[in-house]
Motif scaffolding. Sequence first.
Motif, PDB file in Angstrom:
ATOM      1  N   ARG A 137       7.459   8.056   3.356  1.00 26.41           N
ATOM      2  CA  ARG A 137       7.386   8.444   1.954  1.00 26.41           C
ATOM      3  C   ARG A 137       8.796   8.707   1.451  1.00 26.41           C
ATOM      4  NH1 ARG A 137       4.553   7.822  -1.692  1.00 26.41           N
ATOM      5  NH2 ARG A 137       4.558   9.192  -3.471  1.00 26.41           N
ATOM      6  N   PRO A 161      10.985   9.478  -7.030  1.00 25.37           N
ATOM      7  CA  PRO A 161      10.405   9.837  -5.740  1.00 25.37           C
ATOM      8  C   PRO A 161       8.927   9.489  -5.660  1.00 25.37           C
ATOM      9  CG  PRO A 161      11.715  11.643  -6.565  1.00 25.37           C
ATOM     10  CD  PRO A 161      11.650  10.621  -7.640  1.00 25.37           C
ATOM     11  N   SER A 162       8.200   9.684  -6.749  1.00 27.15           N
ATOM     12  CA  SER A 162       6.813   9.229  -6.716  1.00 27.15           C
ATOM     13  C   SER A 162       6.560   8.418  -7.965  1.00 27.15           C
ATOM     14  CB  SER A 162       5.838  10.411  -6.629  1.00 27.15           C
ATOM     15  OG  SER A 162       6.091  11.338  -7.639  1.00 27.15           O
ATOM     16  N   PRO A 163       5.862   7.301  -7.817  1.00 26.26           N
ATOM     17  CA  PRO A 163       5.674   6.406  -8.955  1.00 26.26           C
ATOM     18  C   PRO A 163       4.765   7.008 -10.005  1.00 26.26           C
ATOM     19  CG  PRO A 163       4.387   5.688  -7.078  1.00 26.26           C
ATOM     20  CD  PRO A 163       5.186   6.853  -6.618  1.00 26.26           C
ATOM     21  N   VAL A 201       9.342   1.649  -8.699  1.00 25.02           N
ATOM     22  CA  VAL A 201       8.945   2.869  -8.012  1.00 25.02           C
ATOM     23  C   VAL A 201      10.129   3.446  -7.254  1.00 25.02           C
ATOM     24  CG1 VAL A 201       8.183   1.724  -5.887  1.00 25.02           C
ATOM     25  CG2 VAL A 201       7.151   3.859  -6.594  1.00 25.02           C
ATOM     26  N   ALA A 202      11.121   2.622  -6.913  1.00 25.07           N
ATOM     27  CA  ALA A 202      12.280   3.131  -6.199  1.00 25.07           C
ATOM     28  C   ALA A 202      13.079   4.084  -7.054  1.00 25.07           C
ATOM     29  CB  ALA A 202      13.168   1.963  -5.767  1.00 25.07           C
ATOM     30  N   GLU A 222      13.762  -2.310 -12.000  1.00 20.64           N
ATOM     31  CA  GLU A 222      13.033  -2.503 -10.743  1.00 20.64           C
ATOM     32  C   GLU A 222      13.857  -2.082  -9.539  1.00 20.64           C
ATOM     33  OE1 GLU A 222      10.435  -6.393 -12.113  1.00 20.64           O
ATOM     34  OE2 GLU A 222      11.641  -6.454 -10.305  1.00 20.64           O
ATOM     35  N   ARG A 223      15.141  -2.286  -9.637  1.00 22.94           N
ATOM     36  CA  ARG A 223      16.001  -1.942  -8.507  1.00 22.94           C
ATOM     37  C   ARG A 223      16.347  -0.449  -8.492  1.00 22.94           C
ATOM     38  NH1 ARG A 223      19.029  -6.114  -6.073  1.00 22.94           N
ATOM     39  NH2 ARG A 223      20.774  -4.700  -5.769  1.00 22.94           N
ATOM     40  N   SER A 230       1.053   7.543  -9.155  1.00 24.79           N
ATOM     41  CA  SER A 230       0.713   8.152  -7.881  1.00 24.79           C
ATOM     42  C   SER A 230      -0.117   9.406  -8.086  1.00 24.79           C
ATOM     43  CB  SER A 230       2.002   8.500  -7.159  1.00 24.79           C
ATOM     44  OG  SER A 230       1.716   9.256  -6.024  1.00 24.79           O
ATOM     45  N   LEU A 250       0.851  -1.186   0.000  1.00 23.29           N
ATOM     46  CA  LEU A 250       0.000   0.000   0.000  1.00 23.29           C
ATOM     47  C   LEU A 250       0.884   1.232   0.000  1.00 23.29           C
ATOM     48  CD1 LEU A 250      -2.629   1.665   0.559  1.00 23.29           C
ATOM     49  CD2 LEU A 250      -2.281   1.158   2.973  1.00 23.29           C
ATOM     50  N   GLU A 251       0.580   2.129  -0.912  1.00 20.26           N
ATOM     51  CA  GLU A 251       1.289   3.403  -0.942  1.00 20.26           C
ATOM     52  C   GLU A 251       0.292   4.492  -0.594  1.00 20.26           C
ATOM     53  OE1 GLU A 251       2.235   4.724  -4.787  1.00 20.26           O
ATOM     54  OE2 GLU A 251       3.342   6.462  -4.084  1.00 20.26           O
ATOM     55  N   ALA A 252       0.665   5.360   0.324  1.00 19.23           N
ATOM     56  CA  ALA A 252      -0.228   6.451   0.723  1.00 19.23           C
ATOM     57  C   ALA A 252       0.565   7.750   0.742  1.00 19.23           C
ATOM     58  CB  ALA A 252      -0.842   6.156   2.088  1.00 19.23           C
ATOM     59  N   ASP A 253      -0.139   8.833   1.041  1.00 18.66           N
ATOM     60  CA  ASP A 253       0.504  10.153   1.025  1.00 18.66           C
ATOM     61  C   ASP A 253       1.737  10.191   1.918  1.00 18.66           C
ATOM     62  OD1 ASP A 253      -2.579  12.093   0.901  1.00 18.66           O
ATOM     63  OD2 ASP A 253      -1.341  11.221  -0.682  1.00 18.66           O
ATOM     64  N   ARG A 310      11.164  -3.871  -0.335  1.00 23.61           N
ATOM     65  CA  ARG A 310      10.466  -5.042  -0.872  1.00 23.61           C
ATOM     66  C   ARG A 310      11.377  -6.255  -0.878  1.00 23.61           C
ATOM     67  NH1 ARG A 310       6.311  -5.229  -4.634  1.00 23.61           N
ATOM     68  NH2 ARG A 310       7.659  -6.375  -6.053  1.00 23.61           N
ATOM     69  N   LEU A 311      12.590  -6.029  -1.310  1.00 30.88           N
ATOM     70  CA  LEU A 311      13.551  -7.137  -1.379  1.00 30.88           C
ATOM     71  C   LEU A 311      13.762  -7.739   0.005  1.00 30.88           C
ATOM     72  CD1 LEU A 311      15.497  -8.557  -3.344  1.00 30.88           C
ATOM     73  CD2 LEU A 311      17.235  -6.918  -2.665  1.00 30.88           C
ATOM     74  N   THR A 330       7.865  -6.026 -12.366  1.00 27.17           N
ATOM     75  CA  THR A 330       7.138  -4.976 -11.657  1.00 27.17           C
ATOM     76  C   THR A 330       7.247  -3.630 -12.364  1.00 27.17           C
ATOM     77  OG1 THR A 330       7.715  -6.157  -9.646  1.00 27.17           O
ATOM     78  CG2 THR A 330       6.786  -3.972  -9.368  1.00 27.17           C
ATOM     79  N   SER A 371      -3.069  11.879  -5.818  1.00 24.79           N
ATOM     80  CA  SER A 371      -3.952  12.061  -4.676  1.00 24.79           C
ATOM     81  C   SER A 371      -5.378  11.845  -5.145  1.00 24.79           C
ATOM     82  CB  SER A 371      -3.790  13.473  -4.144  1.00 24.79           C
ATOM     83  OG  SER A 371      -4.863  13.765  -3.292  1.00 24.79           O
ATOM     84  N   GLN A 374      13.459   3.935   0.133  1.00 21.79           N
ATOM     85  CA  GLN A 374      13.923   3.069  -0.945  1.00 21.79           C
ATOM     86  C   GLN A 374      13.023   1.833  -1.015  1.00 21.79           C
ATOM     87  OE1 GLN A 374      16.104   2.175  -3.407  1.00 21.79           O
ATOM     88  NE2 GLN A 374      16.545   4.338  -3.653  1.00 21.79           N
ATOM     89  N   LEU A 375      11.925   1.984  -1.693  1.00 25.25           N
ATOM     90  CA  LEU A 375      10.910   0.941  -1.659  1.00 25.25           C
ATOM     91  C   LEU A 375      11.404  -0.367  -2.269  1.00 25.25           C
ATOM     92  CD1 LEU A 375       8.033   0.534  -0.717  1.00 25.25           C
ATOM     93  CD2 LEU A 375       7.284   1.091  -3.000  1.00 25.25           C
ATOM     94  N   GLY A 376      12.217  -0.257  -3.285  1.00 26.40           N
ATOM     95  CA  GLY A 376      12.714  -1.466  -3.919  1.00 26.40           C
ATOM     96  C   GLY A 376      13.493  -2.331  -2.947  1.00 26.40           C
ATOM     97  N   TRP A 409      -4.715   7.110   0.187  1.00 29.31           N
ATOM     98  CA  TRP A 409      -4.002   6.021  -0.488  1.00 29.31           C
ATOM     99  C   TRP A 409      -3.673   6.460  -1.907  1.00 29.31           C
ATOM    100  CZ3 TRP A 409      -5.702   2.650  -4.590  1.00 29.31           C
ATOM    101  CH2 TRP A 409      -6.964   2.965  -5.096  1.00 29.31           C
ATOM    102  N   ARG A 410      -2.574   5.962  -2.424  1.00 24.57           N
ATOM    103  CA  ARG A 410      -2.134   6.337  -3.765  1.00 24.57           C
ATOM    104  C   ARG A 410      -2.076   5.134  -4.698  1.00 24.57           C
ATOM    105  NH1 ARG A 410       2.463  10.930  -3.758  1.00 24.57           N
ATOM    106  NH2 ARG A 410       1.414  12.433  -2.418  1.00 24.57           N
ATOM    107  N   SER A 411      -1.727   3.992  -4.161  1.00 25.69           N
ATOM    108  CA  SER A 411      -1.740   2.809  -5.014  1.00 25.69           C
ATOM    109  C   SER A 411      -1.694   1.567  -4.140  1.00 25.69           C
ATOM    110  CB  SER A 411      -0.563   2.790  -5.992  1.00 25.69           C
ATOM    111  OG  SER A 411       0.642   2.515  -5.317  1.00 25.69           O
ATOM    112  N   PRO A 413      13.165  -5.361  -6.309  1.00 29.73           N
ATOM    113  CA  PRO A 413      12.302  -4.257  -5.875  1.00 29.73           C
ATOM    114  C   PRO A 413      11.546  -3.628  -7.031  1.00 29.73           C
ATOM    115  CG  PRO A 413      14.543  -4.014  -5.085  1.00 29.73           C
ATOM    116  CD  PRO A 413      14.567  -5.106  -6.090  1.00 29.73           C
ATOM    117  N   ALA A 414      10.496  -2.888  -6.670  1.00 31.49           N
ATOM    118  CA  ALA A 414       9.679  -2.245  -7.688  1.00 31.49           C
ATOM    119  C   ALA A 414      10.425  -1.081  -8.307  1.00 31.49           C
ATOM    120  CB  ALA A 414       8.377  -1.749  -7.058  1.00 31.49           C
TER     121      ALA A 414
END
Lengths: 164, 116, 321
Positions: free
Chosen positions: B97, C173-175, C169-170, C102-103, C178, B74-77, B105-106, C299, C180, B100-102, C266-268, C166-167
């Motif tokens: 926010r 800064p915003s995928p 999205v990394a 992805e990374r 994304s 889940l991604e949020a503000d 996840r890893l 991803t 609002s 480093q989401l990647g 939520w954004r995604s 990883p996705a």
Amino acid sequence: MKREDLDRVVAALRDPTARFVQEARVRTCIVVNGAGQVLGQHGFTRSYQLVNIAALAAAAHAAAGALARITEAERWTHLHNAGERQQMFLAPLRTPFEELILVAIFDEASSLGMVQMFFDRLVAEVQALPEFRRARATSDASSFERDLEAGASRILSTDGPGEG
Amino acid sequence: MSNELFVQVLQRLSRVPGVRGAMIVDIVAGVPVVAEVAEGVQPAPVAALAASLFQRTARAAEGVAFGKLDTVQLEADAGHVVVADAGETAVVAVAERGAQLGLIRLEVHRAAEALR
Amino acid sequence: MNFPAVADLQRWSAEVARDPASPAFVPLARAFRRQGRREAALRLCLRGLEHNPAHIEAHLLLALLYLDSGDRQRACDEWGMVLHLEPESFEAHRGMGFYYLERGELPRAREHLERAGTVRPGEPAVREALNYVRERTAGPDGPTPAPGRGGPPARRSDGAAAGPAPAAVAAAPSPPVSQSRSPAAAPSAVASPEPPPVQVSRDPQRLFEGLLADPPFIGAMIIDRQGLVLAGTTRAGSGIEALGAVLAAAIDEAERTARHLQLGNWRSILLEAAEAVVHMSPLTEDLALLMAVRREAPTGWVLRSAARAQGLARAFLGDEA
């Protein structure tokens, strides 16, 4: 609890309890007093014999309280019974007048963690209810007067200490 | 499964930059088993909500014949929540926010695999 | 999908049983994979490669099997092996390109995607990913790749399985998807990549038909808060209402989670299940986009495709979005 206080408690608890039921996704929720009387009910209640549940919940709560004292746990925060399809959560809900008992029955749509989380929020909400804050102030004042009166009676009694 | 393994796994995950909370959660009860959280993050509500999110989403995925759910993200503000299936438990990471989401996840997946 | 004939399966099985070094292990493992017997395919591949370590097709198949199980690190190792054996392998360069994408390692992603694009210039997924990466790396030509950089990353020595990569999205800064939920909110700090201009169908059932050309695509739809479908396309051509109704529950739950954890709007949502990946994102206060693709899609590709679907959805909704 006096009749008018009882009505006030029931009215004040209605909305917060309804919110608890909705957020925690419990099937059924009843609020019971120590004597086993149902003070409020929410959710799917028709399929249950609420009077019996209330009486048994009060008894379970009292027994748990005795166990807590014997084992020096002082008090339990809640009781939880987990069945195959349903679970029950039972916890004390304090009001300025007396301690009530909340009984929540839930299934896989919720979880113990969820119920606990929203119950904690319910408790905080109830503590902050303006009606209960006023009642606490009144009861504190009444208690003080009573104690003062009792003390005065003791001092002025012909049987009191120091009287010869 | 030893508590030591749980702690080891969480310490690694909680060290990823941006992670504010890492925990292993009992998915059914919705309670934390072990948690490593930063100030301001409360394990109990996170565990309850993450477990509920995972369970509900898993039922939805199975309901449309997409199979067993592995991860929900889940991604949020104000941050992210990543929940990964670890058998009887789930690994949960809460991140701010811009984290480093990647990498998160890893590490979540590695943790989940180590626990299965 | 054409399954091999029973006679072929029997012949391959007999050959492999007689001689473990027989290259017949490759079509047999491929058949096992198609049948969903991934463990058997994996064991067969690994055993076959012990006797045929330079078998490129086997390494590529093994990479796919690792991808199927979500082990992107090992998949990348296999592509690396392939590049040692065949430096211009399209599949290996494409795989590694998406892996690095992805990374968030864009220069390396670009290097591999450019080489894949040189081998097959028309391949749409590579072309789109390359456009995305080029926008984000320095200058139109980017850094010059060092020769021989296509080598494999070091194999893990601890034997522990690595999780999926990883996705993408990394990388930003915003995928890309994304947004609002509030239509009045400011756009995100990093501009989303512009989806290619497309003719938007006004037929709600054909809105996402353009995405059907991508093999991993399963379906996409616009749904409202009650899980009702406004517009959508599925590869199967049916079942869209059920998909919308059931998966809307995930949105409801995600909103609730974000609210109670005080994470804002939520954004995604990204769900990764055994057979599919589902990406959901808000379009307006009341509408959301839902896209489902096959599990093996990288991803980064999922996010990229979701951005395209968002573009189509917003064009369809017009002023509403």
